[in-house]
Design a protein around this motif. Structure first.
Motif, short mmCIF file in Angstrom:
data_model
loop_
_atom_site.label_atom_id
_atom_site.label_comp_id
_atom_site.label_asym_id
_atom_site.label_seq_id
_atom_site.Cartn_x
_atom_site.Cartn_y
_atom_site.Cartn_z
N PRO A 72 7.55 -60.47 -24.88
CA PRO A 72 8.91 -61.02 -24.79
C PRO A 72 9.13 -62.01 -25.95
N PRO A 73 10.39 -62.30 -26.28
CA PRO A 73 10.65 -63.28 -27.34
C PRO A 73 9.79 -64.53 -27.13
N VAL A 74 9.16 -64.95 -28.21
CA VAL A 74 8.14 -65.99 -28.08
C VAL A 74 8.78 -67.38 -28.02
N SER A 75 8.06 -68.34 -27.47
CA SER A 75 8.61 -69.69 -27.37
C SER A 75 7.53 -70.75 -27.53
N GLU B 60 -3.37 -67.10 -38.41
CA GLU B 60 -4.08 -66.86 -39.68
C GLU B 60 -3.14 -66.21 -40.70
N GLY B 61 -2.29 -65.30 -40.21
CA GLY B 61 -1.32 -64.64 -41.08
C GLY B 61 -0.34 -65.64 -41.68
N ILE B 62 0.10 -66.58 -40.85
CA ILE B 62 1.01 -67.63 -41.35
C ILE B 62 0.27 -68.44 -42.42
N ALA B 110 5.65 -73.51 -41.61
CA ALA B 110 4.66 -73.12 -40.60
C ALA B 110 5.24 -73.17 -39.19
N ILE B 111 5.93 -74.24 -38.83
CA ILE B 111 6.43 -74.34 -37.45
C ILE B 111 7.53 -73.32 -37.20
N GLU B 112 8.37 -73.06 -38.21
CA GLU B 112 9.42 -72.06 -38.00
C GLU B 112 8.81 -70.67 -37.78
N ARG B 113 7.77 -70.36 -38.53
CA ARG B 113 7.11 -69.06 -38.37
C ARG B 113 6.41 -68.94 -37.02
N ILE B 114 5.83 -70.04 -36.56
CA ILE B 114 5.19 -70.02 -35.24
C ILE B 114 6.23 -69.63 -34.19
N LYS B 115 7.41 -70.19 -34.32
CA LYS B 115 8.45 -69.92 -33.33
C LYS B 115 9.01 -68.51 -33.43
N ILE B 117 6.93 -65.57 -34.68
CA ILE B 117 6.01 -64.41 -34.58
C ILE B 117 4.71 -64.64 -33.82
N VAL B 118 4.44 -65.84 -33.34
CA VAL B 118 3.15 -66.05 -32.67
C VAL B 118 3.33 -65.86 -31.15
N PRO B 119 2.55 -64.95 -30.56
CA PRO B 119 2.75 -64.65 -29.14
C PRO B 119 2.26 -65.77 -28.21
N ILE B 120 3.13 -66.77 -28.08
CA ILE B 120 2.91 -67.89 -27.18
C ILE B 120 4.23 -68.11 -26.45
N TRP B 121 4.15 -68.38 -25.15
CA TRP B 121 5.36 -68.58 -24.35
C TRP B 121 5.24 -69.86 -23.55
N LYS B 122 6.38 -70.51 -23.33
CA LYS B 122 6.33 -71.69 -22.48
C LYS B 122 7.24 -71.53 -21.28
N LYS B 123 6.75 -72.07 -20.18
CA LYS B 123 7.55 -72.10 -18.95
C LYS B 123 7.88 -73.55 -18.66
N GLU B 124 9.17 -73.81 -18.45
CA GLU B 124 9.58 -75.16 -18.04
C GLU B 124 9.61 -75.21 -16.53
N ILE B 125 9.03 -76.26 -15.98
CA ILE B 125 9.04 -76.44 -14.53
C ILE B 125 9.89 -77.67 -14.24
N TRP B 126 10.96 -77.48 -13.46
CA TRP B 126 11.88 -78.55 -13.09
C TRP B 126 11.69 -78.89 -11.62
N GLU B 127 12.45 -79.89 -11.16
CA GLU B 127 12.37 -80.23 -9.74
C GLU B 127 12.87 -79.09 -8.86
N ASP B 128 13.87 -78.35 -9.40
CA ASP B 128 14.50 -77.33 -8.55
C ASP B 128 14.25 -75.91 -9.04
#
Lengths: 77, 154
Positions: A72-75, B60-62, B110-115, B117-128
């Motif tokens: 999925p689109p990365v974040s 490494e590619g970046i 570097a940071i723009e490229r990370i955002k 092409i690098v397969p990393i995902w974040k999940k935000e956890i809120w109160e609700d």
């Protein structure tokens, strides 16, 4: 046999981090279609694919033993 | 190992030390941290997930892309995964170059490229609730199934 890896919200929708499929000689696009139908996920058009850890386009033909990741689109960052 | 994914707290100095060089006149660091408020919504904590082996390859590619553009640069990047609390460090990018302008530019690159092409995902956890961040509004599509050439190589 092809191993398919799922991440982030796809892993949640599918309910597994990987599956194995008995298919080869088919494209990524048909793999996505099969998964989409089997698991009732309809957002795969926004999902990238990697074959053996390199981004691959929809027409890439899969071979026995390939590891496909649906990305999925990365974040990160 | 200048490119790493880790489950532990990142030691910023350790990342910087990897790029120290007698030829360097500047070291820039980018430290990405976990923000509490996003557009008025309060995050309790984040959860990062990576396709680790591929993520390291893409980092490494970046690094190679940066080397092509700034041949005298040295780059090190560490990204953390797992549960991160507010103010924790999620990513550290250190780049050294002989002159400061290149170090700033290369680090931004570097940071723009990370955002992209690098397969990393974040999940935000809120109160609700919680949500994987990335493309909920479907503003990004990959009709060819992968990033466009310019997204990969630009």
């Amino acid at each position: 046999m092809i191993k398919v890896l799922f991440f982030a919200h796809l892993k949640d929708s599918i309910g597994a981090d990987s599956i194995t499929l008995q298919m080869s000689g088919e494209s990524i696009s048909s793999l996505k279609k099969a998964i989409s139908e089997q698991y009732k996920v309809d957002s795969l058009h926004t999902v990238m694919a990697a074959v053996n850890e390199e981004f691959a386009d929809e027409s890439t033909i899969l071979a026995d033993g390939d590891i496909v990741a649906l990305i999925p689109p990365v974040s990160g960052g | 190992m200048n490119y790493e994914i880790t489950r532990n707290a990142i030691d910023i100095q350790e990342v910087i030390d990897k790029v120290i060089s007698r030829n360097a006149g500047a070291v820039t660091t980018f430290i990405g941290t976990v923000r509490e408020m996003t557009y008025g919504k309060k995050t309790l904590y984040l959860y990062y997930e990576a396709y680790e082996t591929m993520a390291v390859k893409k980092l490494e590619g970046i690094g190679r892309e940066i080397k092509e553009r700034w041949p005298e640069s040295i780059t090190a990047i560490t990204h953390r995964v797992g549960k991160l609390e507010i103010t924790d460090t999620a990513v550290v990018i250190a780049i050294s170059t002989p002159h400061r302008n290149d170090a700033y530019e290369a680090n931004r690159y570097a940071i723009e490229r990370i955002k992209e092409i690098v397969p990393i995902w974040k999940k935000e956890i809120w109160e609700d609730g919680e949500e994987w961040i990335g493309n909920q509004k479907e503003t990004v599509a990959y009709p060819k199934g992968k990033p466009e050439e310019k997204e990969i190589y630009d």
